[in-house]
Enzyme design. Structure first.
Site, PDB file in Angstrom:
ATOM      1  N   ALA A  69       0.278   9.809   0.425  1.00 27.77           N
ATOM      2  CA  ALA A  69       1.273   8.791   0.082  1.00 27.77           C
ATOM      3  C   ALA A  69       1.659   8.827  -1.396  1.00 27.77           C
ATOM      4  O   ALA A  69       2.795   8.496  -1.738  1.00 27.77           O
ATOM      5  CB  ALA A  69       0.742   7.413   0.447  1.00 27.77           C
ATOM      6  N   CYS A 338      -8.535   2.620  -5.492  1.00 25.06           N
ATOM      7  CA  CYS A 338      -7.763   3.447  -6.417  1.00 25.06           C
ATOM      8  C   CYS A 338      -7.813   2.897  -7.828  1.00 25.06           C
ATOM      9  O   CYS A 338      -7.618   3.626  -8.777  1.00 25.06           O
ATOM     10  CB  CYS A 338      -6.314   3.550  -5.961  1.00 25.06           C
ATOM     11  SG  CYS A 338      -6.207   4.157  -4.300  1.00 25.06           S
TER      12      CYS A 338
HETATM   13  C1  LIG Z   1      -0.693   1.163  -0.131  1.00 21.22           C
HETATM   14  C2  LIG Z   1      -1.135   2.507  -0.622  1.00 21.22           C
HETATM   15  N1  LIG Z   1      -0.229   3.376  -1.088  1.00 21.22           N
HETATM   16  C3  LIG Z   1      -0.570   4.593  -1.522  1.00 21.22           C
HETATM   17  C4  LIG Z   1      -1.880   5.018  -1.510  1.00 21.22           C
HETATM   18  C5  LIG Z   1      -2.210   6.402  -1.997  1.00 21.22           C
HETATM   19  O1  LIG Z   1      -2.597   7.221  -0.930  1.00 21.22           O
HETATM   20  P1  LIG Z   1      -3.153   8.710  -1.222  1.00 21.22           P
HETATM   21  O2  LIG Z   1      -4.264   8.528  -2.208  1.00 21.22           O
HETATM   22  O3  LIG Z   1      -3.625   9.215   0.083  1.00 21.22           O
HETATM   23  O4  LIG Z   1      -2.046   9.491  -1.807  1.00 21.22           O
HETATM   24  C6  LIG Z   1      -2.868   4.140  -1.053  1.00 21.22           C
HETATM   25  C7  LIG Z   1      -4.309   4.535  -1.099  1.00 21.22           C
HETATM   26  O5  LIG Z   1      -5.173   3.737  -1.377  1.00 21.22           O
HETATM   27  C8  LIG Z   1      -2.491   2.867  -0.567  1.00 21.22           C
HETATM   28  O6  LIG Z   1      -3.385   2.002  -0.084  1.00 21.22           O
END
Ligand SMILES: Cc1ncc(COP(=O)(O)O)c(C=O)c1O
Length: 395
Positions: A69, A338
């Site tokens: 994402a 994150c």
């Molecule tokens: C709402 C949302 N967007 C984006 C991300 C990022 O996903 P990725 O780390 O798989 O790129 C996350 C991950 O925690 C998320 O919860």
């Protein structure tokens, strides 16, 4: 260990893992090679993308595979705003978005674009009766923020910390009426909520496999879910794969794992979500009955404005991180994974109207498909015991 952190990531579905295996050592050819082995890999990818598309009710050629994402959001937002034919300079988004959106917006602001961040509905501060729609985007403010210069509105489908579910149909209508593109970070929604892209028209939709029991490092962006024309400037250039929109050798194992995981999640969506909701509600009941002054952050547990596995709680007198550390066998989070290294209190909780001290006393649980009721009972017992111990120590 009892894993209750399913917003950070999920355990890979065993069937998805099994389906991935042959694509490492047996069918390992480059899917972009023209020889027969390459074609086998390309066909495997094609079938997987067709299955993802059918689960979302959208044409397969609207899907671009990414690394997750974070990359999808980048391609959608930066890609739309920096396309040479893009004349508009303004974006609208929401204060509680994930950093994978907010940081792209900050970066664009540095490049001279204008960004308006809209608030969410705040929760009551002093007592335990939160507003049933707390954490949902303020629709009046969203509508007011859109101008003739707005190129794109970016609103997440469901929030990774508060679990709040935004009214995507209404937001989609608004963007159609006001003639601006809609991007949706649907990372926490895909595989957890029904996502039918014929009934909700979304121009750009991001997702990542590891949030729906697929492998990490694989995701997708749906491009062109409404009749509006979408032009994106590629963010990764190189070999020209995927129509030049996202260069780089595609990953058959990851894509096939993602597709299998999404099929499994879609097939079991209703049953999973009822079971997960019951487990989540049981956890809340147990903790609430043993911890005086516990506050539920965000929207109501009843109704359809909150993800079924989400529980975000505010302790009366103990730091969230202390509770996480003191209950080592239960895996949960004092903020989003994150931003876990960040000492600052969660921006999602402060956007909800919490003081910094309240945000620091908050924790997030994410119940998932692989949790059992025995685990929930055991987790509740351990959590209650460690809370009372911490309270005694701090008295
Ligand atoms: C709402 C949302 N967007 C984006 C991300 C990022 O996903 P990725 O780390 O798989 O790129 C996350 C991950 O925690 C998320 O919860």
């Amino acid at each position: 260990m009892i894993y209750l952190d399913n917003h950070a990531t999920t355990q890979c579905d065993p069937l998805a893992a099994e389906k991935m295996l042959p694509w490492f050592c047996e069918f390992f050819a480059n899917p972009h090679s023209s020889h027969t082995a390459g074609q086998v890999a390309a066909e495997g990818i094609e079938r997987a993308i067709a299955s993802i598309a059918s689960n979302l009710n959208i044409a397969a050629d609207k899907i671009v595979i990414t690394s997750g994402a974070t990359e999808s959001n980048q391609l959608a937002i930066r890609g739309a705003l920096t396309h040479p034919r893009q004349k508009r300079r303004h974006l609208v988004s929401v204060a509680s978005e994930h950093p994978a959106v907010l940081d792209v917006l900050k970066d664009l602001e540095r490049d001279g674009f204008q960004v308006t961040l809209v608030p969410v509905i705040p929760q009551g501060n002093s007592d335990r009766s939160t507003r049933p729609d707390a954490g949902i985007v303020d629709m009046d403010r969203l509508s007011e923020a859109i101008t003739d210069d707005t190129a794109l509105v970016s609103v997440m489908w469901a929030n990774n910390e508060s679990g709040a579910i935004n009214p995507m149909e209404e937001i989609s209508e608004l963007c159609l009426q006001r003639d601006c593109l809609l991007h949706c970070d649907a990372t926490q929604a895909v595989g957890r909520l029904p996502v039918d892209l014929q009934s909700v028209k979304i121009d750009l939709l991001s997702a990542t496999a590891h949030k729906f029991y697929g492998p990490k490092g694989t995701g997708f962006l749906v491009i062109g879910g409404s009749e509006k024309r979408v032009r994106l400037r590629p963010q990764l250039v190189g070999g020209g794969q995927q129509g030049g929109l996202r260069s780089g050798t595609m990953n058959p194992a990851g894509i096939i794992g993602m597709s299998t995981a999404l099929s499994q999640a879609t097939e079991n969506l209703e049953d999973d979500s009822t079971r997960i909701r019951n487990l989540r509600d049981r956890l809340w009941q147990r903790l609430d009955s043993e911890i005086d002054g516990l506050i539920l952050n965000g929207s109501s547990l009843n109704g359809d404005l909150r993800l079924s596995g989400n529980l975000n709680l505010q302790l009366p007198d103990v730091e969230g991180q202390a509770w996480v550390s003191a209950t080592a066998d239960i895996l949960f989070s004092s903020g989003s994974a994150c931003s876990g290294h960040d000492a600052a209190p969660s921006h999602v909780l402060t956007a909800l109207g919490l003081q910094e001290s309240q945000a620091r006393r908050s924790v997030r649980f994410g119940v998932g498909r692989f949790n059992s009721s025995e685990q929930i009972e055991s987790a509740a017992e351990q959590l209650i015991a460690s809370y009372h111990q911490l309270k005694k120590l701090s008295a």
